[in-house]
Design a protein around this motif. Structure first.
Motif, PDB file in Angstrom:
ATOM      1  N   ARG A 129      48.889  37.413  31.814  1.00 52.72           N
ATOM      2  CA  ARG A 129      49.238  37.444  33.063  1.00 52.72           C
ATOM      3  C   ARG A 129      48.825  38.397  33.871  1.00 52.72           C
ATOM      4  O   ARG A 129      48.523  39.680  33.183  1.00 52.72           O
ATOM      5  CB  ARG A 129      50.773  37.247  33.291  1.00 52.72           C
ATOM      6  N   LEU A 130      48.041  38.248  34.694  1.00 52.78           N
ATOM      7  CA  LEU A 130      47.348  39.398  35.633  1.00 52.78           C
ATOM      8  C   LEU A 130      46.780  40.050  34.826  1.00 52.78           C
ATOM      9  O   LEU A 130      46.673  41.241  34.679  1.00 52.78           O
ATOM     10  CB  LEU A 130      48.778  40.280  36.245  1.00 52.78           C
ATOM     11  N   GLU A 131      45.673  39.420  34.098  1.00 52.31           N
ATOM     12  CA  GLU A 131      44.492  40.025  33.238  1.00 52.31           C
ATOM     13  C   GLU A 131      45.037  41.053  32.013  1.00 52.31           C
ATOM     14  O   GLU A 131      44.495  41.737  31.732  1.00 52.31           O
ATOM     15  CB  GLU A 131      43.735  40.866  34.217  1.00 52.31           C
ATOM     16  N   ASP A 135      56.174  40.001  41.622  1.00 55.65           N
ATOM     17  CA  ASP A 135      55.189  39.771  40.679  1.00 55.65           C
ATOM     18  C   ASP A 135      55.099  38.390  40.345  1.00 55.65           C
ATOM     19  O   ASP A 135      54.022  38.088  39.948  1.00 55.65           O
ATOM     20  CB  ASP A 135      56.100  40.350  39.361  1.00 55.65           C
ATOM     21  N   ASN A 187      52.290  37.325  42.975  1.00 53.94           N
ATOM     22  CA  ASN A 187      50.935  37.758  42.559  1.00 53.94           C
ATOM     23  C   ASN A 187      50.332  36.900  41.405  1.00 53.94           C
ATOM     24  O   ASN A 187      49.028  36.734  41.447  1.00 53.94           O
ATOM     25  CB  ASN A 187      51.049  39.050  42.119  1.00 53.94           C
ATOM     26  N   GLU A 188      51.204  36.262  40.587  1.00 56.41           N
ATOM     27  CA  GLU A 188      50.791  35.224  39.579  1.00 56.41           C
ATOM     28  C   GLU A 188      50.006  34.102  39.886  1.00 56.41           C
ATOM     29  O   GLU A 188      49.006  33.582  39.432  1.00 56.41           O
ATOM     30  CB  GLU A 188      51.739  34.869  38.571  1.00 56.41           C
ATOM     31  N   GLY A 200      43.468  35.828  36.647  1.00 63.77           N
ATOM     32  CA  GLY A 200      44.299  36.754  35.564  1.00 63.77           C
ATOM     33  C   GLY A 200      44.854  35.853  34.624  1.00 63.77           C
ATOM     34  O   GLY A 200      45.561  36.581  33.794  1.00 63.77           O
ATOM     35  N   SER A 201      45.018  34.554  34.633  1.00 65.00           N
ATOM     36  CA  SER A 201      45.822  33.901  33.611  1.00 65.00           C
ATOM     37  C   SER A 201      44.598  33.359  32.550  1.00 65.00           C
ATOM     38  O   SER A 201      43.470  33.725  32.739  1.00 65.00           O
ATOM     39  CB  SER A 201      46.505  32.708  34.349  1.00 65.00           C
TER      40      SER A 201
END
Length: 698
Positions: A173-175, A511, A514-515, A549-550
């Motif tokens: 998640r988110l790199e 958050d 953002n994903e 980022g996933s």
């Protein structure tokens, strides 16, 4: 017989003394407990001169191989008293983890647990109790499949050792991949250690250990755990250790270390955006390209303004929406739908006075009656992201107030009606330039006006979703029906998430956004040549979207020694194809913490297959009853039994013959409901009852 109980919980502690419960660290909610939660509870005689059992050592070792984590938690409890005392072990694992092993060693004898189908396990447990044996059953429920408790009587001057193993695939998640372990032994421990071993096929990057997260609201981003050591043993392997001395533990708290221990890292992605690993007849394919610009999107926010959102929840919703609006990408489009007694949509082209009237209608009891028509929608409600529109939307969001009922049906129908619009600004655009339709749906309650049957809502909304909008459902607090929201999202190419009512609710919402804020590929499909066999031998190969980022993961059982792979998807620059060749490592070690002969890669395939089968079953109508008749359930059950995974369909059974005669009569047998699985009522203060005390929740 329950007097003098002391409960020491790795994630929280609650003490019972002279019949009075005293909270050890206060309120602890699910977010803090979304990793492993251990507890050791000991019962001592009311006589204060009796020495209480103490924790001799506390060890946790997490072995991560190619994103697949196998975690072993071990603790030894010693009874120095001259009377027998009872010790209990409780665990709460991540929702995505499966228990794969448990044993306890008492008086030199090891009692190994075994996995059985849930109904058969209950029969074994009942029979053991009738025969006068000490028995424990570790079962999971569909609602909260992550808790178990087991207890045992420990003789004078003896010890018990508990060993728990669980497995999970770390999600990117988110790199970042995160391995999270909750710690709180409730006391200073002389021998305290946490070790995380990481082995990857690509170079490890961004490895860090943030500061111990001592509360669920604490923000540890950018911090560092000064007591943790990181050793890069090679570019692809690392060892993280956390071994605080007794004095260092006391510096954290008089009761020892309390909080979340988190290890975060990422891996170098090849220029092709992924890799395929092969071993022992199984393969795992990781895919996460980095060379893509985000696709355009049209995100519709469907927001619950019912009366139960009043007070702090509506304030946090406004706060989160202001942040999210600032984070919308240039060139994207957005819409805002509101619902309570009825549903309305924000339109920036009408006057503020008219929009205020519409907002007032949302909660008016004269509206929203059976058969009341939805408001007509025009292309103007699809708003392009510009500075002017964002500022106007913020002004509108600041006016949101909570009132009246919960008309979920009309809120979702209105969002889908908007998705069906074809404004001129989107016409004559190639498919890769048309915005991806995304719905972010938040509610804190149950539908109670217009259509209130959740199965009807899921069915009707899925049929009406002709534009294949992804519906991401957010369940705020305890009032929402999470199973309903999960089913709704699974049937509409999205996923659901719990949002907890706490000081950081707004941060949880932002958050989450953002994903999903940057879709990179749409309609992604993995194609293997030659075909890798029957569908049941390979996990899901088609995905609606890949987000920044996933990572997408496919695992399978090899049907041919040599094969090639290509991944196709729609990007902002048109259709993209990624060819792959598998990597055949010379050695791929098996998972160390299980006694099974299956390699870690085979277990990863089984894990992914079971998870996806359970999701497929959850997406079906009436899937949350007690019937195990679906083909998905039957296959998931078969794999769970084969690989000894504790799932919602299986239970873990421990039977210890009661062959000691020195146990006091009040402690000789555990109450019938002591060892049953407890549902952890989250978020609520963790009490001795909810934490696995001698009286269990039913």
């Amino acid at each position: 017989q329950n007097r003098g109980q002391i409960e020491i919980i790795f994630c929280a502690r609650v003490t019972r003394s002279a019949g009075t419960y005293v909270g050890g660290i206060g309120v602890l909610r699910q977010k803090l407990c979304n990793s492993i939660q251990q507890s050791t509870a000991v019962t001592q005689d009311a006589d204060k001169n009796v020495e209480k059992p103490y924790m001799h050592y506390f060890h946790i070792e997490s072995d991560i191989k190619y994103r697949y984590a196998t975690t072993l938690a071990t603790t030894r409890i010693e009874n120095p008293a001259n009377v027998a005392q009872e010790v209990s072990f409780t665990a709460v694992l991540p929702d995505t983890a499966f228990i794969s092993g448990f044993n306890m060693e008492v008086d030199g004898k090891v009692y190994e647990a075994y996995v059985k189908e849930k109904e058969e396990a209950q029969k074994d447990y009942d029979n053991a109790v009738k025969q006068g044996q000490t028995a424990a059953q570790v079962a999971l429920t569909a609602r909260d499949s992550n808790r178990f408790t087991v207890s045992v009587n420990v003789e004078s001057n003896k010890a018990v050792i508990f060993n728990l193993t669980y497995e999970e695939l770390l999600t990117r998640r988110l790199e970042l991949y995160s391995d999270t372990i909750n710690l709180n032994p409730g006391q200073v421990v002389n021998d305290f250690s946490v070790t995380v071993n990481i082995e990857e096929s690509s170079n490890i990057r961004s490895l860090r250990v943030p500061a111990l997260k001592v509360s669920e609201e604490a923000n540890v981003e950018g911090t560092t755990n000064a007591l943790a050591s990181i050793e890069m043993t090679s570019p692809t392997t690392a060892v993280v250790k956390f071994t605080p001395t007794p004095s260092q533990q006391k510096n954290v708290s008089d009761e020892g270390v309390t909080g979340q221990f988190i290890v975060e890292y990422d891996v170098d992605l090849s220029s092709n955006g992924g890799e395929i690993l092969v071993n022992d007849g199984y393969f795992v394919h990781f895919f996460s390209p980095e060379d893509l610009k985000p696709l355009k999107k049209h995100v519709t926010f469907v927001l619950d303004l019912s009366g139960s959102m009043g007070g702090r929840p509506i304030e946090q919703l406004r706060e989160a929406m202001l942040t999210i609006l600032d984070d919308l990408n240039d060139g994207d489009f957005f819409s805002i739908v509101l619902f309570s007694q009825t549903a309305q949509v924000w339109d920036p082209t009408i006057s503020d006075e008219e929009m205020d009237q519409r907002l007032a209608q949302v909660g008016a009891y004269s509206y929203g009656q059976e058969g009341f028509p939805l408001p007509a929608v025009t292309p103007s409600v699809i708003v392009k992201v510009t500075k002017k529109h964002i500022e106007k939307a913020k002004t509108f969001v600041n006016k949101l107030e909570a009132t009246a009922s919960t008309d979920i049906y009309d809120g979702l129908k209105l969002a889908l009606n908007i998705a069906k619009l074809n404004p001129k600004k989107l016409q004559n655009q190639p498919n890769n330039k048309k915005p991806e339709p995304i719905i972010v749906f938040l509610t804190d309650g149950l539908p109670n006006v217009h259509v209130s049957n959740t199965d009807t809502i899921v069915s009707d909304i899925t049929k009406a979703n002709t534009k294949n909008s992804s519906i991401f459902s957010l369940a705020l607090g305890n009032g929402a029906d999470y199973n309903f929201l999960k089913k709704l999202s699974l049937q509409n190419s999205g996923f659901s998430r719990r949002i907890y009512e706490a000081a950081d609710t707004a941060l949880q919402l932002t958050d989450f956004y953002n994903e999903i804020s940057s879709p990179l590929l749409a309609d992604v499909e993995f194609e293997y040549t030659p075909d890798q066999g029957e569908p049941e031998k390979v996990t899901e190969r088609k995905f609606r979207r890949l987000f920044f980022g996933s990572e997408l993961v496919v695992a399978g059982k090899l049907q041919a020694n040599n094969f090639t792979v290509k991944v196709e998807g729609r990007s902002s620059d048109g259709n993209r194809t990624y060819p792959f060749l598998p990597i055949f490592p010379s050695t791929l070690p098996d998972t160390d913490f299980t006694n099974h002969t299956a390699s870690s890669m085979e277990r990863m395939w089984a894990y992914l297959t079971i998870q996806q089968l359970l999701e497929e079953d959850a997406a079906k109508d009436n899937s949350y009853d007690n019937r195990n008749s679906s083909s998905e359930k039957q296959r998931a059950l078969q794999l769970a039994l084969q690989y000894s995974f504790v799932t919602p369909l299986t239970s873990l059974v421990v039977v210890k013959p009661n062959d000691t005669s020195s146990v006091g009569t009040s402690d000789a047998s555990i109450p019938e409901d002591t060892n049953s699985v407890n549902w952890l009522p989250i978020p609520q203060p963790l009490t001795a009852r909810s934490a696995g005390s001698r009286r269990a929740l039913t």
